[in-house]
Motif scaffolding. Structure first.
Motif, short mmCIF file in Angstrom:
data_model
loop_
_atom_site.label_atom_id
_atom_site.label_comp_id
_atom_site.label_asym_id
_atom_site.label_seq_id
_atom_site.Cartn_x
_atom_site.Cartn_y
_atom_site.Cartn_z
N ILE A 106 0.85 -1.19 0.00
CA ILE A 106 0.00 0.00 0.00
C ILE A 106 0.88 1.24 0.00
CG2 ILE A 106 -1.72 1.35 1.28
CD1 ILE A 106 -2.94 -1.10 0.14
N GLY A 107 0.54 2.20 -0.85
CA GLY A 107 1.23 3.48 -0.87
C GLY A 107 0.28 4.60 -0.49
N LYS A 108 0.86 5.75 -0.15
CA LYS A 108 0.05 6.93 0.23
C LYS A 108 0.48 8.12 -0.61
CE LYS A 108 0.83 9.53 3.82
NZ LYS A 108 0.90 10.18 5.16
N ILE A 109 -0.50 8.88 -1.08
CA ILE A 109 -0.24 10.11 -1.84
C ILE A 109 -0.84 11.28 -1.08
CG2 ILE A 109 -0.64 11.38 -3.98
CD1 ILE A 109 -0.94 8.75 -5.42
N ASP A 110 -0.05 12.31 -0.84
CA ASP A 110 -0.54 13.58 -0.31
C ASP A 110 -0.42 14.63 -1.41
OD1 ASP A 110 -1.06 12.92 2.51
OD2 ASP A 110 1.10 12.53 2.57
N ILE A 111 -1.45 15.47 -1.53
CA ILE A 111 -1.47 16.53 -2.54
C ILE A 111 -1.73 17.87 -1.84
CG2 ILE A 111 -2.64 17.43 -4.61
CD1 ILE A 111 -1.20 14.84 -5.18
N LYS A 112 -1.00 18.90 -2.27
CA LYS A 112 -1.31 20.26 -1.84
C LYS A 112 -1.36 21.15 -3.07
CE LYS A 112 3.48 21.50 -0.58
NZ LYS A 112 4.35 21.98 0.53
N ALA A 113 -2.29 22.09 -3.07
CA ALA A 113 -2.47 23.01 -4.21
C ALA A 113 -2.78 24.40 -3.66
CB ALA A 113 -3.60 22.54 -5.13
N PHE A 114 -2.18 25.42 -4.26
CA PHE A 114 -2.37 26.78 -3.75
C PHE A 114 -2.01 27.78 -4.83
CE2 PHE A 114 1.84 25.21 -2.72
CZ PHE A 114 2.68 26.22 -3.16
N ASP A 115 -2.52 29.00 -4.67
CA ASP A 115 -2.13 30.12 -5.52
C ASP A 115 -2.34 31.41 -4.74
OD1 ASP A 115 -4.90 30.93 -5.93
OD2 ASP A 115 -5.06 29.35 -7.43
N ASP A 116 -2.07 32.53 -5.38
CA ASP A 116 -2.18 33.84 -4.71
C ASP A 116 -3.55 34.48 -4.89
OD1 ASP A 116 0.46 33.71 -3.84
OD2 ASP A 116 1.23 34.63 -5.69
N TYR A 117 -4.53 33.72 -5.36
CA TYR A 117 -5.83 34.30 -5.69
C TYR A 117 -6.97 33.60 -4.97
CZ TYR A 117 -3.00 36.47 -9.30
OH TYR A 117 -2.02 37.18 -9.97
N GLY A 118 -6.72 33.14 -3.75
CA GLY A 118 -7.81 32.64 -2.91
C GLY A 118 -7.88 31.15 -2.72
N LEU A 119 -6.95 30.36 -3.32
CA LEU A 119 -7.03 28.90 -3.25
C LEU A 119 -5.91 28.33 -2.39
CD1 LEU A 119 -8.41 26.27 -4.29
CD2 LEU A 119 -6.62 26.22 -6.05
N GLU A 120 -6.28 27.45 -1.46
CA GLU A 120 -5.31 26.67 -0.69
C GLU A 120 -6.02 25.41 -0.22
OE1 GLU A 120 -2.24 27.00 3.12
OE2 GLU A 120 -3.38 28.76 2.45
N VAL A 121 -5.72 24.24 -0.85
CA VAL A 121 -6.42 23.00 -0.55
C VAL A 121 -5.43 21.85 -0.47
CG1 VAL A 121 -8.60 23.73 -1.60
CG2 VAL A 121 -6.88 22.61 -3.02
N THR A 122 -5.82 20.79 0.23
CA THR A 122 -5.01 19.57 0.35
C THR A 122 -5.93 18.36 0.23
OG1 THR A 122 -5.24 19.50 2.76
CG2 THR A 122 -3.34 20.70 1.87
N ASP A 123 -5.32 17.21 -0.07
CA ASP A 123 -6.05 15.95 -0.09
C ASP A 123 -5.03 14.82 -0.05
OD1 ASP A 123 -8.15 14.21 -0.07
OD2 ASP A 123 -9.00 14.85 -1.98
N HIS A 124 -5.53 13.59 0.09
CA HIS A 124 -4.65 12.43 0.15
C HIS A 124 -5.45 11.19 -0.23
CE1 HIS A 124 -6.24 13.52 4.20
NE2 HIS A 124 -6.75 12.31 4.09
#
Length: 497
Positions: free
Chosen positions: A473-491
């Protein structure tokens, strides 16, 4: 449906047919309706310096609360609400006075009751696109999904519905209006191309009869909201995105009353990217005001950054791909959108002149801001031609609110963050449905074929899993962001094969 115009004391409202160029004077007063009966009672305070508009010209009430304004036939009279005042109805713009019928040069007398509210510096709204019901069956879909979810929320200060409440059937507008009246939070509505009355000169006449005005402005907290009608008719059902000269003048007049440092939120149905004369509007806005644009129409989530001070969020559609696709739990179609986003709306948090936003899949956990697809995990994907061509170790992440300015990073088994590459392809979840449609697996009995095709999504990123991974089993973490109001994570977890 009870017409909210009854909250405005209008006398001498004469009947006549629409005549091009006709207009009349409206005079009246604005007052604090202390007892909430929508009738001016002796001793209730008259309100000065309240802006009022016909959608073009703006006047301000005098020290006695009085005003006078010429209003063209087919236009609406409305106050531009200061943050400390409100109208006492659930559908806010339905309280405005639509002047669809009167005799030219008749003077109408209208009293405008306002109630006092406590201004908020921090607040949250729901931005909701395209409910677009076409019949009572689809009204039922909306009732037990979108409206059910909104009924359960107590964290929204108001909703703004960004057009296409119905699908070209104005007889359904009372159903939508009644739904909105039942929600916990009040609502503002935007006019869309499918809300039109195609057979009249004033195609927004039916919409305005239920919802008061198709363009207007108001203040809430430290934010100034402007609602525009950018559906320009070419006659009949033909239209394109265009902002009328009257509305450009209205925005110019309106912004002259708004401090430069105040956040401005422009709400319209057709995206600004598809509005032919957007530069006319931008020239009025200028280069210093911070502006967020909220739109619907495209049935996909999309963002566009026009300049350092102007950003657009296309909020997607609460009906998804027009209520089509396989019926899932409770008999509601999945209606996945072309960009791979599920049926949705957005929540937007305001703090002074700052804002942030979150995608909200309807019926989904609020943490689900993206879909992480790992190749080789589902045997069905081996039967989908578009997916067969991808590397066996690839990962495709659909960040629903991502844009060309978004940075996306992937971390496999805590081995360190690696930048993912933005790509243009059909979202894997869409590719699967398209393949099922082509092979006649879908639609099943009692379902409608999903309105999807093999076109690209604007918010996909790709990475690869190393061949050297050990274990099961493997695990993936994701983070996404920008300077215009978005900052999210998931896995997610995946099988190592």
């Amino acid at each position: 449906m009870i017409r909210y115009c009854l909250f405005w004391v209008a006398i001498l409202f004469c009947q006549s047919f629409l005549v091009k160029g006709q207009s009349t004077y409206v005079s009246g007063r604005v007052y604090w309706d202390k007892n909430g009966n929508s009738i001016y009672d002796k001793g209730e305070r008259l309100l000065k310096n309240i802006p009022l508009s016909n959608g073009d010209t703006i006047v301000v009430s005098n020290r006695k609360g009085e005003f006078e304004l010429r209003v063209p036939l087919g236009s609406s009279l409305f106050p531009i609400l200061p943050s400390k005042y409100d109208v006492p109805v659930k559908i806010k713009n339905a309280a405005f006075s639509y002047l669809g019928r009167f005799v030219e040069d008749t003077v109408l007398s209208i009293s405008i009751p306002l109630i006092e509210v406590e201004p908020k510096n921090k607040f949250r709204i729901g931005a909701i696109g395209d409910v677009q019901i076409d019949n009572l069956q689809e009204a039922s879909y909306a009732s037990k999904t979108l409206m059910k979810e909104l009924l359960s929320r107590n964290d929204l200060d108001f909703h703004i519905f960004l057009g296409d409440l119905v699908n070209s059937d104005s007889q359904l507008e009372p159903f939508i209006a009644n739904m909105l009246e039942q929600l916990n939070a009040p609502s503002w509505t935007v006019y869309g191309n499918h809300d039109r009355n195609y057979h009249t000169e004033h195609q927004d006449s039916t919409f305005n009869s239920f919802f008061g005005a198709s363009h207007y402005a108001f203040n809430y907290g430290d934010v100034h909201f402007i609602v525009l009608n950018n559906v320009w008719s070419e006659g009949g059902r033909s239209y394109f995105g265009f902002i009328s000269p009257e509305q450009i003048r209205f925005v110019k007049n309106d912004l002259s009353l708004v401090p430069e440092n105040k956040l401005v939120v422009i709400c319209q149905h057709i995206p600004m990217t598809h509005t032919r004369n957007k530069e006319d509007l931008f020239s009025v806005i200028g280069a210093s005001r911070k502006v967020l644009i909220l739109t619907g129409h495209t049935h996909r989530v999309g963002r566009h950054i026009f300049s350092d001070n102007i950003a657009e969020l296309g909020v997607g559609a609460s009906c998804g791909s027009w209520w089509t696709g396989e019926r899932y739990l409770y008999g509601v179609p999945h209606a996945l959108m072309q960009d791979g986003s599920p049926r949705n709306y957005f929540t937007i948090d305001f703090d002074g002149s700052d804002y942030s936003f979150r995608f909200k899949g309807i019926g989904m956990d609020a943490s689900q801001q993206m879909n992480i697809w790992v190749n080789g995990q589902d045997t069905i994907d081996t039967k989908v031609e578009m997916l067969q061509k991808l590397d066996k170790n690839c990962v495709v992440v659909n960040v629903y609110a991502g844009s060309e300015h978004t940075k996306v990073y992937m971390n496999i088994n805590n081995q360190g963050w690696q930048a993912m590459e933005r790509i243009k392809m059909t979202a894997p979840e869409v590719a699967r449905i398209v393949a099922m449609n082509r092979s006649d697996v879908f639609p099943t009995k009692f379902s409608r074929r999903a309105a999807l095709r093999s076109s690209g999504s604007p918010h996909l990123w790709m990475g690869n899993i190393p061949d050297t991974l050990q274990g099961k089993i493997g695990k993936i973490d994701i983070k996404a962001f920008d300077d215009y109001g978005l900052e999210v994570t998931d896995h997610t977890l995946f099988l190592i094969k």
